[in-house]
Scaffold this active site. Structure first.
Site, short mmCIF file in Angstrom:
data_model
loop_
_atom_site.label_atom_id
_atom_site.label_comp_id
_atom_site.label_asym_id
_atom_site.label_seq_id
_atom_site.Cartn_x
_atom_site.Cartn_y
_atom_site.Cartn_z
N HIS A 38 9.46 86.33 -0.78
CA HIS A 38 9.21 86.30 -2.22
C HIS A 38 8.18 85.25 -2.63
O HIS A 38 8.12 84.88 -3.79
CB HIS A 38 10.53 86.10 -2.99
N CYS B 126 -7.15 78.45 -14.60
CA CYS B 126 -7.85 78.11 -13.36
C CYS B 126 -9.01 77.14 -13.66
O CYS B 126 -9.84 77.44 -14.54
CB CYS B 126 -8.38 79.40 -12.73
N CYS C 145 -12.48 79.11 -12.74
CA CYS C 145 -13.04 80.25 -13.47
C CYS C 145 -12.45 80.43 -14.87
O CYS C 145 -12.90 81.30 -15.61
CB CYS C 145 -12.86 81.53 -12.66
N SER D 25 23.35 87.25 -2.30
CA SER D 25 24.28 88.24 -2.86
C SER D 25 23.98 89.63 -2.28
O SER D 25 24.72 90.57 -2.54
CB SER D 25 24.15 88.27 -4.38
P1 OAD Z 1 21.88 85.22 -5.76
O1 OAD Z 1 21.98 84.25 -6.87
O2 OAD Z 1 21.91 86.66 -6.11
O3 OAD Z 1 23.06 84.98 -4.71
C1 OAD Z 1 23.37 83.70 -4.25
C2 OAD Z 1 24.47 83.81 -3.22
O4 OAD Z 1 24.71 82.50 -2.73
C3 OAD Z 1 25.81 84.33 -3.76
O5 OAD Z 1 26.27 85.38 -2.91
C4 OAD Z 1 26.73 83.12 -3.67
O6 OAD Z 1 28.07 83.47 -3.36
C5 OAD Z 1 26.11 82.35 -2.53
N1 OAD Z 1 26.40 80.90 -2.52
C6 OAD Z 1 26.73 80.09 -3.55
N2 OAD Z 1 26.90 78.82 -3.13
C7 OAD Z 1 26.66 78.82 -1.79
C8 OAD Z 1 26.68 77.83 -0.77
N3 OAD Z 1 26.96 76.56 -1.04
N4 OAD Z 1 26.37 78.20 0.50
C9 OAD Z 1 26.07 79.49 0.79
N5 OAD Z 1 26.05 80.47 -0.13
C10 OAD Z 1 26.34 80.15 -1.39
O7 OAD Z 1 20.57 84.83 -4.92
P2 OAD Z 1 19.76 85.72 -3.86
O8 OAD Z 1 20.67 86.63 -3.12
O9 OAD Z 1 18.91 84.81 -3.09
O10 OAD Z 1 14.25 87.43 -6.55
O11 OAD Z 1 18.86 86.57 -4.83
C11 OAD Z 1 17.93 87.46 -4.28
C12 OAD Z 1 16.74 87.56 -5.19
O12 OAD Z 1 17.17 87.91 -6.50
C13 OAD Z 1 15.99 86.27 -5.39
O13 OAD Z 1 15.06 86.01 -4.38
C14 OAD Z 1 15.32 86.47 -6.71
C15 OAD Z 1 16.51 87.04 -7.45
O14 OAD Z 1 16.28 87.76 -8.58
C16 OAD Z 1 13.18 87.37 -7.35
O15 OAD Z 1 13.03 86.51 -8.21
C17 OAD Z 1 12.18 88.45 -7.08
#
Ligand code: OAD
Length: 248
Positions: free
Chosen positions: A122, A150, A153, A192
């Site tokens: 990402h 920028c 430009c 998640s």
């Molecule tokens: P999420 O916020 O959807 O999920 C975070 C996960 O971390 C959850 O499943 C929590 O249970 C877990 N969690 C919380 N505390 C934790 C800890 N101490 N150790 C391990 N896990 C823990 O974040 P992502 O799955 O990364 O995309 O989200 C995916 C994408 O959705 C991101 O990259 C972003 C978002 O919208 C964009 O912005 C394009």
């Protein structure tokens, strides 16, 4: 004293001998570095919809609003340091001859921790990009005015991240998918598992014969589909896995 995870991860000795290991991380791994996740209580999307802050359309409509959100997050990232989970993954790369680290995070904390060759699906929030020329810069100070333009430009700058509706960096995703197809062990950490296509990589690995384990304090949509789950914060579980790999 960390628990000995070797009996739960019998594939570790093969990984130590060169069987390919893939780790996919999400926002949860940076929680212990003080960075919020996206979903759930206190998450970045609480009270706002991703479509208002993280799409090309939102940026086109209201660049100031989008920049305020990203500049605030850039400030948090500047203050953040890698935690024991990031450091454990960097250590694992020295123990496993073939390890691929894939992240959905934009905070660069894996690189700061010393992990080599991180596949950032990402992009990076540390980097900014000219909307006209595509040139990238890495400003170390906060912008004095928003939205920023920028210096070369005069066009609008944008965060160097992938927004919803945009393609992932092609070569990075190709390598991530290939590594997932080829691996023997896949660890899915702190995500998640809701945002495609990153969310599909663990199941791609499983369908192709890898053992898949989840590290997450909470249940996710893939919890029931994987071979095992370590329920706990990654800053605690990953050092134990690194210890087990070292002892394998
Ligand atoms: P999420 O916020 O959807 O999920 C975070 C996960 O971390 C959850 O499943 C929590 O249970 C877990 N969690 C919380 N505390 C934790 C800890 N101490 N150790 C391990 N896990 C823990 O974040 P992502 O799955 O990364 O995309 O989200 C995916 C994408 O959705 C991101 O990259 C972003 C978002 O919208 C964009 O912005 C394009």
């Amino acid at each position: 004293m960390t628990p000995d995870l070797r009996p739960e991860l019998p594939v570790l000795s093969a990984v130590r001998q060169g069987a390919p290991l893939v780790v996919l991380t999400g926002a949860g791994i940076s929680v212990e570095s003080g960075l919020p996740t996206f979903r759930g209580a206190g998450g970045l999307w609480e009270g706002s919809r991703p479509e208002e802050l993280a799409t090309p359309e939102a940026f086109h409509r209201d660049p100031l609003k989008v920049w305020r959100f990203y500049e605030w997050r850039r400030g948090l990232v500047r203050q953040a340091k890698p935690n024991a989970g990031h450091l454990a993954l960097a250590r694992m790369a020295t123990l496993a001859p073939r390890m691929t680290l894939i992240t959905q995070n934009v905070d660069e904390l894996h690189r700061v921790a010393g992990s080599p060759d991180v596949l950032e699906l990402h992009g990076s929030i540390v980097s900014v990009r000219c909307t006209a020329e595509g040139t990238r810069t890495r400003p170390t100070e906060p912008f004095t005015e928003l939205p920023p333009y920028c210096a070369a430009c005069g066009a609008l700058l944008r965060p160097d991240v992938v927004w919803f509706g945009e393609p992932l960096p092609e070569e990075t995703y190709r390598r991530a998918r290939q590594a997932s197809l080829d691996c023997a062990l896949f660890l899915v950490v702190g995500t998640s598992a809701l945002v495609a296509p990153a969310s599909g990589l663990a199941l791609t690995a499983k369908d192709n014969g890898a053992r898949v384990f989840e590290v997450n304090p909470d249940k996710t949509p893939i919890s029931g589909l994987v071979d095992g789950v370590f329920r706990g914060p990654s800053a605690t579980v990953l050092p134990a896995i690194a210890d087990a790999l070292e002892a394998a």
